[in-house]
Design a protein around this motif. Sequence first.
Motif, PDB file in Angstrom:
ATOM      1  N   UNK A 203      39.201  67.792  -0.873  1.00  0.00           N
ATOM      2  CA  UNK A 203      38.742  68.766  -1.968  1.00  0.00           C
ATOM      3  C   UNK A 203      39.565  68.013  -3.519  1.00  0.00           C
ATOM      4  N   UNK A 204      39.433  67.093  -3.107  1.00  0.00           N
ATOM      5  CA  UNK A 204      40.326  65.840  -4.372  1.00  0.00           C
ATOM      6  C   UNK A 204      38.674  64.713  -4.724  1.00  0.00           C
ATOM      7  N   UNK A 205      38.330  64.943  -3.210  1.00  0.00           N
ATOM      8  CA  UNK A 205      37.251  63.428  -3.695  1.00  0.00           C
ATOM      9  C   UNK A 205      35.517  64.399  -3.870  1.00  0.00           C
ATOM     10  N   UNK A 206      35.152  63.546  -5.249  1.00  0.00           N
ATOM     11  CA  UNK A 206      33.689  63.796  -4.935  1.00  0.00           C
ATOM     12  C   UNK A 206      32.932  63.647  -4.242  1.00  0.00           C
ATOM     13  N   UNK A 207      32.129  64.664  -3.361  1.00  0.00           N
ATOM     14  CA  UNK A 207      30.504  64.497  -3.315  1.00  0.00           C
ATOM     15  C   UNK A 207      30.362  63.180  -3.045  1.00  0.00           C
ATOM     16  N   UNK A 208      30.783  62.562  -1.558  1.00  0.00           N
ATOM     17  CA  UNK A 208      30.038  60.888  -1.773  1.00  0.00           C
ATOM     18  C   UNK A 208      28.769  60.826  -1.293  1.00  0.00           C
ATOM     19  N   UNK A 209      28.173  59.464  -0.966  1.00  0.00           N
ATOM     20  CA  UNK A 209      27.366  58.921  -0.020  1.00  0.00           C
ATOM     21  C   UNK A 209      28.143  57.937   0.710  1.00  0.00           C
ATOM     22  N   UNK A 210      28.339  58.134   1.996  1.00  0.00           N
ATOM     23  CA  UNK A 210      29.212  57.404   2.213  1.00  0.00           C
ATOM     24  C   UNK A 210      27.905  56.300   3.322  1.00  0.00           C
ATOM     25  N   UNK A 211      27.166  56.309   3.853  1.00  0.00           N
ATOM     26  CA  UNK A 211      26.523  55.779   4.064  1.00  0.00           C
ATOM     27  C   UNK A 211      25.308  55.923   3.648  1.00  0.00           C
ATOM     28  N   UNK A 212      25.171  54.786   2.711  1.00  0.00           N
ATOM     29  CA  UNK A 212      23.783  55.263   1.811  1.00  0.00           C
ATOM     30  C   UNK A 212      22.501  54.736   2.223  1.00  0.00           C
ATOM     31  N   UNK A 213      22.612  53.335   3.527  1.00  0.00           N
ATOM     32  CA  UNK A 213      21.127  52.789   3.623  1.00  0.00           C
ATOM     33  C   UNK A 213      20.156  54.257   5.430  1.00  0.00           C
ATOM     34  N   UNK A 214      20.796  54.744   6.210  1.00  0.00           N
ATOM     35  CA  UNK A 214      20.448  55.933   6.777  1.00  0.00           C
ATOM     36  C   UNK A 214      20.249  56.391   5.171  1.00  0.00           C
ATOM     37  N   UNK A 215      21.058  57.316   4.593  1.00  0.00           N
ATOM     38  CA  UNK A 215      20.578  57.903   3.682  1.00  0.00           C
ATOM     39  C   UNK A 215      18.918  58.025   2.936  1.00  0.00           C
ATOM     40  N   UNK A 216      19.251  56.437   2.287  1.00  0.00           N
ATOM     41  CA  UNK A 216      17.708  56.245   1.902  1.00  0.00           C
ATOM     42  C   UNK A 216      16.789  56.025   3.129  1.00  0.00           C
ATOM     43  N   UNK A 217      16.767  56.059   4.243  1.00  0.00           N
ATOM     44  CA  UNK A 217      16.014  55.634   4.652  1.00  0.00           C
ATOM     45  C   UNK A 217      15.392  57.591   5.378  1.00  0.00           C
ATOM     46  N   UNK A 218      16.331  57.804   5.665  1.00  0.00           N
ATOM     47  CA  UNK A 218      15.610  59.606   4.957  1.00  0.00           C
ATOM     48  C   UNK A 218      15.508  60.217   3.627  1.00  0.00           C
ATOM     49  N   UNK A 219      15.354  59.445   2.827  1.00  0.00           N
ATOM     50  CA  UNK A 219      14.863  60.561   2.096  1.00  0.00           C
ATOM     51  C   UNK A 219      13.293  59.829   2.047  1.00  0.00           C
ATOM     52  N   UNK A 220      12.945  58.518   2.247  1.00  0.00           N
ATOM     53  CA  UNK A 220      11.796  57.721   2.549  1.00  0.00           C
ATOM     54  C   UNK A 220      11.376  58.331   3.993  1.00  0.00           C
ATOM     55  N   UNK A 221      11.891  58.960   5.504  1.00  0.00           N
ATOM     56  CA  UNK A 221      11.133  59.645   5.694  1.00  0.00           C
ATOM     57  C   UNK A 221      10.359  60.837   5.261  1.00  0.00           C
TER      58      UNK A 221
END
Length: 760
Positions: free
Chosen positions: A334-352
């Motif tokens: 609840x206290x920690x803002x939403x964050x990208x914990x795995x940026x590499x696969x997230x970046x790949x998904x954005x490209x795909x």
Amino acid sequence: MGPHICRCSAWDWTQQMQCHLCCYSLITKGEGFQRFCVQHKLKLNRMPNILVTRASLDAVGGIPGMVLTVADSSISHQNHDGLGSVGNFHADIYGPKGIEHLGKAMSFYMRMKGVNLHELQPAAPSEPDAVNESTQLIPEAAVSSAIIQNEAVSITPVILQPGSEGAESQPNKRQKTDDGSLPTGQEQDKAPLAACYICCLTSTPGKFLPQKAKELGVKPGPLFGQLKAGTAVMGKDRMVQPEEVLEAAPAAPVVIIADCPSPAHLPALLSSSAWEPFLHHASSSEAAASKSSTHQKVNCIVHLAPQQVVQMPQYQQWMAGFGTSTKQVVLNCEAVPSAVTLPSPATLQIKLNCIDPKAFPLPQTLGPDSSTAVPTEVQLQQSDSISKLQGSNLLRYNLRPASRVDTVETAEQSLSIPTIQGQLRTEMPEVMEAVERGQAEACSPSEEIPDVITQAGAEELEVVFLGTGAAMPSKYRNVTSIYINRFLRGGMLLDCGEGTLGQLTRRFGRAKVKDIVCSLACVWVSHIHADHHAGLPRILAARAEWLGPDCSALPVFGPWCLERILHTTAAMQPMPHLFFNQAGLLAEPQHEPSQEMQAAVSQVKAQLGLKTLQSLLVVHCAHAYAAILEGESGWKVVFSGDTRPCEQMVHAAKDATLLIHEATFEDELVEDALAKRHSLTYEAVQIGAQSGAYRTILTHFSQRYPKIPKIEKSFLTTTCIAFDLMSINLKDLPQLPSHVPAATLLCKDVSEEGDNIPEA
């Protein structure tokens, strides 16, 4: 030993877990931990001590996978008997009562040599026969002393027992629950023990003063070294003591990991005498003032308590007692803002997503979710008496050297979807050209499309790949799991590797994942290797938590040995389920399935609209199965599990609408495929061709192929390659092969990482 740090990593809501590294000890390890370490290049082979704050799956779900995969360079392979071994790995796991169930469950699918569990409990030990043989009980008298003490750090546990006598003797410190009532005795009895840890680094000598030594007649050279090491030496006319030529030693840094998981634990936290050396005393009396002036400074306290507990006045008062010089880091979902914990696969998904937005939807956890986010003023609420530090992934709190003590570094990444996709279009135009060619081909198909596809509605069937890698998670591929989405009917999971819950959340979002999990009709597990079932307990526990007391038992179909694992793990945390041996789903079972199993199968088929729910023995380890699903509307999906090519798979996949087949190894690795009983890429494609399957999707890739395996162009007419979070609607099956050329171009720049990773 090098610089010591307290590195705080607060996974996003998808995992509901925290991890902390402190002086070569690891504190709490939830699901997805090893993948997080691969992503951020965290080396854990020098972390022999694992300290668990509570025996719950959100705190320990990542331990089995870590022990099997990233413990040491001597990571071993999975054996054909289904058991993995841990080579020369050595680890001591400490935790409160309940941790023994984790050890027993692990022992059913891995050899535990070198792994020692130490149960911390404030009460008298349980009967010997109630505890796993590999677990050592630490009695009450030892809990107040250090459990780890070496040249770097001393770590002492503080056990919180809800409803303890110490708490009852101080009723003014008891806290109300959400509805305003005090926690009842029954609620306290149900609450498990929790452990906090006081981590004290060893003191270091003060700065050496060479000029002072010279004045006392000490000659530069070896004598200087002896003084630095704490040995007296002869000066001009007398012995010179080290303290005469050293500045005052700096205070040894202290870090506290505080986990108070519920209001029922709060009285025990507040009444513990373990905090006395560190607390300021707000009395004006001379004695109290003297005591306050000699308290030991705590550099940092990491709070794992839920926001409900952290916001309680008594908890805030306890935090304030350590003084404003102590940094308070709150780490909870609840206290920690939403964050990208795995940026590499997230970046790949954005490209795909540029190739096909429907097949490759954007991760739903990239941005804050207004329905679940906590307002900023709550997250960063400050007071004059508390110095708070916003928790974040990879927050690094430096404890040494002295010049950097109490400094903070952050390394969290943010992603911009428009920027990433814009760069792709600008820097790799060949990818977008391949996309255009694929779209043109899809608009003029040269083959006949089955009626079951042309007549299907948009919510007939969707296949979501949650994990497409073999053996262990990598940067780009999680371990095996597939979600069969029947939309309003619910769905089912085919295999459930570690991190499945997190992957579901990334695909569907925080709000919807609860509905997805709670509407599951069943879970089907192919075999006993950990990469296919280690995420199941977390799914079952989350479902029980979200459905509450009315949670029904979820049918689980798997190899017989999985039942022992689930039964033992359930002793740690409620996870209602009904286990059924896969053998009862065979077309011709050796024994007639029980009436209970027949009823469960009928219920699953009715909920999901299935005509067939069947298992098939395949060639891998003992009790390895494939799955055959047929919908009432006529579609047929076959999942191979892990297997060598075999005639029974060809027969089972005959005229399948979709065959999902493992393709662990590239074609030249024949010996590896034979030794480990997996399929080559070419062999998997041939199974699809021989069976007449309309489309074949390859999955379960060796982690030596970070993004995409090599595949011959001649195979692309009916074949596609699976990616994590890829979502295939039944109506979109005809377009699948057209994605491969663009995806191959997109992934061509990835280095060959993980060449020495063993497969399952």
